[in-house]
Every structure is written in structure tokens, then in C-alpha cells.
Scaffold this active site. Structure first.
Site, PDB file in Angstrom:
ATOM      1  N   ASP A  18       1.178  -7.607  -9.141  1.00  0.00           N
ATOM      2  CA  ASP A  18       0.313  -6.809 -10.022  1.00  0.00           C
ATOM      3  C   ASP A  18      -1.138  -6.854  -9.542  1.00  0.00           C
ATOM      4  O   ASP A  18      -1.586  -7.839  -8.970  1.00  0.00           O
ATOM      5  CB  ASP A  18       0.418  -7.355 -11.461  1.00  0.00           C
ATOM      6  CG  ASP A  18      -0.105  -6.352 -12.479  1.00  0.00           C
ATOM      7  OD1 ASP A  18      -0.086  -5.145 -12.193  1.00  0.00           O
ATOM      8  OD2 ASP A  18      -0.538  -6.787 -13.562  1.00  0.00           O
ATOM      9  N   HIS A  35      -2.042   0.441  -3.554  1.00  0.00           N
ATOM     10  CA  HIS A  35      -0.601   0.305  -3.293  1.00  0.00           C
ATOM     11  C   HIS A  35      -0.334   0.164  -1.793  1.00  0.00           C
ATOM     12  O   HIS A  35       0.524  -0.608  -1.382  1.00  0.00           O
ATOM     13  CB  HIS A  35       0.165   1.496  -3.882  1.00  0.00           C
ATOM     14  CG  HIS A  35       0.036   1.607  -5.371  1.00  0.00           C
ATOM     15  ND1 HIS A  35       0.178   0.516  -6.197  1.00  0.00           N
ATOM     16  CD2 HIS A  35      -0.233   2.662  -6.194  1.00  0.00           C
ATOM     17  CE1 HIS A  35       0.006   0.897  -7.466  1.00  0.00           C
ATOM     18  NE2 HIS A  35      -0.253   2.188  -7.478  1.00  0.00           N
ATOM     19  N   LEU A 129      16.849 -15.044   4.669  1.00  0.00           N
ATOM     20  CA  LEU A 129      16.190 -14.734   3.380  1.00  0.00           C
ATOM     21  C   LEU A 129      16.885 -13.542   2.748  1.00  0.00           C
ATOM     22  O   LEU A 129      17.139 -12.543   3.420  1.00  0.00           O
ATOM     23  CB  LEU A 129      14.711 -14.384   3.620  1.00  0.00           C
ATOM     24  CG  LEU A 129      13.918 -13.943   2.373  1.00  0.00           C
ATOM     25  CD1 LEU A 129      13.641 -15.134   1.453  1.00  0.00           C
ATOM     26  CD2 LEU A 129      12.590 -13.299   2.769  1.00  0.00           C
TER      27      LEU A 129
END
Ligand code: IPE
Ligand code: IPE
Ligand code: MG
Length: 238
Positions: A18, A35, A129
Site C-alpha cells: 500500500d 504503481h 519460492l
């Protein structure tokens, strides 16, 4: 270190990414620039995660409530996601990262859905991962959908139907709320709120959060284990 419960390694970290918009506005830039900068942070964090003991990393990229944003911002985010999937695929394969997208797919456009499917298939063999990207995701909707598909709902059945439990939840951007992210899976998550905006969050911040997490005592409703007995040599000195 006071963690009496053996740490699962590798563990599951989830991040509410955020602060992109505020980061951009503070610099006189459009929110969309935030973004774009946020995508760079994703790359840094994904690269740093395995060496910190993170085996599963779930990133909140777009919530089901984010459809409420202006159309131009939503379109930008969707385009960024598609580009990320395409461009990151070779790097994921190279780094042993398996990519999965969680959330609804029926409201995503065709090119993005296709890019996701290609990336998931191409990276399916990755074992270093598991990178889960939450897109059009709502924790409440995920619980509802899982429960609807169960013949006999139980805690264990929902555990299985939903994702892996979260060990560490990080939210950047200074807000202290869950915003409908992984509500069931975070039942015993350790939570760390960072004031850093997502574009300025770095590998060092992730390492710091993991250090704090490892220093916390997780009890899962129990009581702390008694301290380990003193070493024989110390207890019977004379
Ligand atoms: C997080 O940053 C990215 C998404 C929710 C898609 P925001 O866009 O929410 O940034 P702020 O919170 O407005 O600064
Ligand atoms: C949560 O952030 C969703 C994502 C990070 C993708 P928001 O910025 O949408 O959350 P609120 O509106 O501040 O709760
Ligand atoms: Mg926000």
C-alpha cells in the site's frame, strides 16, 4: 531469541502493498507513476525473499474493492499486471520462482487472463519460492466460495480449501487494517505495519520485518514453553 515454537522454515509471508498513490502525489506525479514504481519494489522483494527463509510470498496487488477506482487507474493497473507477468516469466524460471495468481479471474480481460495462464504454466516447476499474486481478491469472498463447495464444512476442510496459513503479514503505507486480505489464513499471523510507502520499501525493510517476526513469541493460544533446562555443567557446578 524468545521464540519457543520452532520456526517453520520456509515460512509464509503476505504483504499488503500500500502507498503507491500517496508516494506519487507527494512527488507531484500521477498516481499511476506510483504503481510503476511499485512494480520495481515487487522485483526487489521477490529477489530477496528466499534468502530470508520465505518459502511462500503472497502479494496483494488488486482487491475486489479496487474496482471502485477510476476506470483509467484500473486499466493502468491491469496493463501493468499483464506486462509484469510477461516480462517476469524468464526471471522467475531462472530464480526458481513459481508464480500463481489467486482471486477471481472471470472479471479480468482476455489478454491478462492469458498472460497469467502462460506465466503459471511456464513457472510451474519452480521450487525455491511460491509467489502468489492476489488479483481481484477478497478474503470474505474466498471464504464464502470455499464454504459453498464443501459438502461438510469444517475448520480442517476450509484450511485445505483456502491457501496456506500466513506466518507474517506486512502492510506498508502506514494504514493499520486488513482491507479484506487473507482473513482466514491470517488467524495467527504476526502483523507488522510499516510507515514506508510501497515504492520505497526495500530488501532491508523486508529483512528487518523478518528479524522482528523471528523475535516474536508465537503461542497459538497456548502458554510459553518452560525455559530449556540449564546445561548439566551449569546446574551441578559444585
Ligand atoms: C496500493 O497503493 C496499490 C493498490 C491498491 C492497487 P494505493 O494505490 O492504494 O496507494 P495509496 O494508498 O492511495 O497511497
Ligand atoms: C488494499 O489497499 C488493497 C491492495 C493493497 C491491493 P487499499 O488501498 O485498496 O485499501 P484501503 O482502501 O486503504 O483499505
Ligand atoms: Mg491504498
Amino acid at each position: 531469541m524468545s521464540n519457543h515454537f520452532a520456526l517453520q522454515r520456509p515460512f509464509h509471508t503476505a504483504i499488503i502493498m500500500d502507498g503507491n498513490g500517496r508516494w506519487a502525489i507527494a512527488r507531484g506525479l500521477p498516481r499511476t507513476a506510483g504503481h510503476c514504481a511499485g512494480v520495481e519494489t515487487v522485483r526487489r522483494v521477490v529477489e530477496a525473499a528466499p534468502d530470508l527463509g520465505i518459502g511462500i510470498l503472497t502479494l496483494f496487488a488488486f482487491s475486489s474493492d479496487n474496482w471502485r477506482r477510476p476506470r483509467t487507474e484500473v486499466d493502468w493497473l491491469m496493463a501493468l499486471l499483464a506486462e509484469y507477468m510477461e516480462r517476469e516469466t524468464p526471471r522467475c524460471i531462472e530464480q526458481g520462482v513459481r508464480m500463481q495468481v489467486v482471486g477471481r479471474r472471470d472479471r479480468l480481460d482476455g489478454p491478462l487472463t492469458a498472460a497469467i495462464a502462460r506465466c503459471e504454466a511456464a513457472t510451474a516447476a519452480g521450487t525455491r519460492l511460491l509467489l502468489r499474486i492476489a488479483v481481484d481478491y477478497s478474503g470474505r469472498d474466498a471464504i464464502l466460495a470455499a464454504a459453498r463447495n464443501l459438502f461438510e464444512p469444517s475448520r480442517e476442510a476450509l484450511d485445505r480449501a483456502l491457501g496456506p496459513p500466513v506466518d507474517l503479514l506486512i502492510r506498508t503505507g502506514g494504514e493499520r487494517r486488513l482491507s479484506d486480505f487473507l482473513l482466514w489464513e491470517c488467524a495467527y499471523a504476526e502483523i507488522i505495519f510499516s510507515r514506508r510507502m510501497w515504492p520505497e520499501f526495500g530488501a532491508g525493510d523486508l529483512a528487518g520485518a523478518v528479524r522482528e517476526f523471528q523475535g516474536r513469541q508465537r503461542r497459538f493460544g497456548g502458554i510459553p514453553a518452560p525455559p530449556a533446562p540449564a546445561q548439566r555443567g551449569e546446574a551441578w557446578l559444585d
